[in-house]
Design a protein around this motif. Structure first.
Motif, mmCIF file in Angstrom:
data_model
loop_
_atom_site.group_PDB
_atom_site.id
_atom_site.type_symbol
_atom_site.label_atom_id
_atom_site.label_comp_id
_atom_site.label_asym_id
_atom_site.label_seq_id
_atom_site.Cartn_x
_atom_site.Cartn_y
_atom_site.Cartn_z
ATOM 1 N N UNK A 100 52.597 36.854 -25.571
ATOM 2 C CA UNK A 100 52.506 35.888 -26.664
ATOM 3 C C UNK A 100 51.065 35.614 -27.091
ATOM 4 N N UNK A 101 50.111 36.150 -26.382
ATOM 5 C CA UNK A 101 48.694 35.861 -26.629
ATOM 6 C C UNK A 101 48.204 36.553 -27.907
ATOM 7 N N UNK A 102 47.765 35.794 -28.933
ATOM 8 C CA UNK A 102 47.326 36.414 -30.181
ATOM 9 C C UNK A 102 46.049 37.231 -30.051
ATOM 10 N N UNK A 103 45.148 36.833 -29.147
ATOM 11 C CA UNK A 103 43.923 37.624 -28.956
ATOM 12 C C UNK A 103 44.255 38.938 -28.259
ATOM 13 N N UNK A 104 45.237 38.887 -27.356
ATOM 14 C CA UNK A 104 45.708 40.127 -26.730
ATOM 15 C C UNK A 104 46.256 41.072 -27.799
ATOM 16 N N UNK A 105 46.989 40.520 -28.735
ATOM 17 C CA UNK A 105 47.524 41.349 -29.825
ATOM 18 C C UNK A 105 46.385 42.010 -30.584
ATOM 19 N N UNK A 107 43.421 42.798 -29.541
ATOM 20 C CA UNK A 107 42.847 43.868 -28.728
ATOM 21 C C UNK A 107 43.768 45.086 -28.699
ATOM 22 N N UNK A 108 45.060 44.837 -28.473
ATOM 23 C CA UNK A 108 46.003 45.941 -28.324
ATOM 24 C C UNK A 108 46.257 46.673 -29.636
ATOM 25 N N UNK A 109 46.102 46.003 -30.772
ATOM 26 C CA UNK A 109 46.367 46.666 -32.049
ATOM 27 C C UNK A 109 45.120 47.282 -32.673
ATOM 28 N N UNK A 110 43.938 46.795 -32.305
ATOM 29 C CA UNK A 110 42.717 47.311 -32.915
ATOM 30 C C UNK A 110 41.913 48.224 -31.995
ATOM 31 N N UNK A 111 41.888 47.926 -30.684
ATOM 32 C CA UNK A 111 41.023 48.678 -29.782
ATOM 33 C C UNK A 111 41.771 49.669 -28.889
ATOM 34 N N UNK A 227 42.158 39.269 -20.024
ATOM 35 C CA UNK A 227 41.083 39.486 -19.064
ATOM 36 C C UNK A 227 41.103 40.970 -18.734
ATOM 37 N N UNK A 228 39.946 41.610 -18.871
ATOM 38 C CA UNK A 228 39.867 43.071 -18.725
ATOM 39 C C UNK A 228 38.851 43.400 -17.634
ATOM 40 N N UNK A 229 39.254 44.255 -16.724
ATOM 41 C CA UNK A 229 38.348 44.717 -15.669
ATOM 42 C C UNK A 229 38.153 46.225 -15.809
ATOM 43 N N UNK A 230 36.903 46.643 -15.846
ATOM 44 C CA UNK A 230 36.559 48.059 -15.956
ATOM 45 C C UNK A 230 35.803 48.444 -14.683
ATOM 46 N N UNK A 237 38.452 37.471 -22.670
ATOM 47 C CA UNK A 237 38.518 37.388 -24.123
ATOM 48 C C UNK A 237 38.433 38.757 -24.753
ATOM 49 N N UNK A 238 38.183 38.780 -26.048
ATOM 50 C CA UNK A 238 38.139 40.036 -26.802
ATOM 51 C C UNK A 238 36.770 40.676 -26.635
ATOM 52 N N UNK A 239 36.693 41.840 -25.964
ATOM 53 C CA UNK A 239 35.388 42.468 -25.749
ATOM 54 C C UNK A 239 34.917 43.207 -26.999
ATOM 55 N N UNK A 240 33.612 43.376 -27.099
ATOM 56 C CA UNK A 240 33.051 44.191 -28.174
ATOM 57 C C UNK A 240 33.341 45.659 -27.871
ATOM 58 N N UNK A 241 33.949 46.357 -28.822
ATOM 59 C CA UNK A 241 34.381 47.729 -28.541
ATOM 60 C C UNK A 241 33.196 48.640 -28.238
ATOM 61 N N UNK A 242 32.105 48.488 -28.956
ATOM 62 C CA UNK A 242 30.937 49.347 -28.709
ATOM 63 C C UNK A 242 30.396 49.125 -27.297
ATOM 64 N N UNK A 243 30.357 47.874 -26.868
ATOM 65 C CA UNK A 243 29.896 47.565 -25.513
ATOM 66 C C UNK A 243 30.856 48.143 -24.482
ATOM 67 N N UNK A 244 32.150 48.028 -24.761
ATOM 68 C CA UNK A 244 33.155 48.530 -23.839
ATOM 69 C C UNK A 244 33.084 50.050 -23.720
ATOM 70 N N UNK A 245 32.986 50.737 -24.844
ATOM 71 C CA UNK A 245 32.937 52.201 -24.810
ATOM 72 C C UNK A 245 31.638 52.700 -24.162
ATOM 73 N N UNK A 246 30.524 51.981 -24.383
ATOM 74 C CA UNK A 246 29.263 52.364 -23.743
ATOM 75 C C UNK A 246 29.372 52.235 -22.225
#
Length: 257
Positions: A100-105, A107-111, A227-230, A237-246
């Motif tokens: 139900x989390x809108x921020x999760x949505x 992330x899941x739909x854009x990233x 919450x995302x663990x790499x 929260x919603x991570x920056x995609x460029x930071x995440x991919x780097x």
């Protein structure tokens, strides 16, 4: 000096003049619904309804809505229950989310589609999804029931299609939108055996598993979604995609091992 008003000469002319005078003396009244007050009231009601609908205030069960097709595909990817990607991938991403989390949505739909193309498909990244219940309010169970549906979809190796369909078709949280009809609709769109799916949902073991996963996440300090663990590095929260991919590229490089 004022000129005298000429009088009609005949009876017909006098009657015609009288009718004209009566017509001029009658003030036409607009219908009550066209009065300024009434029109203002109707306008305010219409504007209010538009605002409520746009804000998601009038929510109905999502079981009869048209299904939005996700932009993700898993046909060429290795999936195992709620995991997608090679077991030998050097980087593991664990996503704690609430259906139900809108921020999760977001992330899941854009990233997520980009992560699958850029890192999962080449074997760089493995993604593990953990569905927990943090959005449900007292007395509510939509997040819990959606997560139970995800666990039952995993039993038919259709977790990811169900997972993406739920997020892409997500409604307002705690509004009754994600009812049983909505869940069955998403399961049907994911190609699940609905009889087996509903039998699984009715059992207590899957429910207890979701509750244990939620408690375990809370015990690990996870109180918000996503919450995302790499590889153990945590983002809330919603991570920056460029930071995440780097970060993924850095962790996948030979020098990082």
């Amino acid at each position: 000096m004022a000129r005298p008003v000429a009088q009609p000469r005949s009876r017909r002319e006098r009657r015609s003049q009288q009718r004209a005078e009566r017509s001029r003396s009658v003030v036409k009244q607009a219908p009550s619904w066209r009065s300024p007050v009434a029109l203002t009231t109707v306008g305010a009601v219409l504007v209010g309804l538009v605002v409520i609908v746009l804000a998601g205030g009038l929510s109905f069960g999502g079981g009869s809505k048209a299904v939005i097709t996700p932009e993700t595909s898993y046909e060429a990817l290795a999936t195992n229950a709620s995991t997608v990607g090679s077991a030998f991938a050097p980087v593991t991403m664990t996503i704690y989310s609430d259906f139900q989390c809108p921020i999760c949505k977001r992330f899941l739909t854009t990233e997520l589609p980009s992560l699958l193309r850029q890192f999962v498909a080449p074997g760089t990244l493995r993604i593990e999804s953990r569905d927990i219940d943090v959005v449900d309010r007292a007395g509510g169970s939509e997040s819990l029931n959606l997560a139970i549906g995800g666990a039952c979809a995993a039993e038919q190796n259709a977790y990811w299609p169900y997972h993406d369909l739920v997020f892409w078709n997500q409604g307002r949280e705690n509004s009754g939108y994600h009812d049983s009809a909505f869940i069955d609709r998403m399961a049907g769109a994911a190609g699940l055996d609905l009889a087996a799916f509903d039998t699984c949902r009715a059992g207590s073991s899957v429910r207890q598993a979701v509750l244990r996963a939620t408690s375990a996440a809370a015990g690990d300090g996870i109180a918000a979604t996503p919450t995302i663990e790499v590889n153990g590095q945590r983002f809330v929260g919603l991570p920056d995609y460029d930071q995440l991919s780097a970060l993924i590229r850095e962790l996948a490089s030979p020098s990082a091992s």
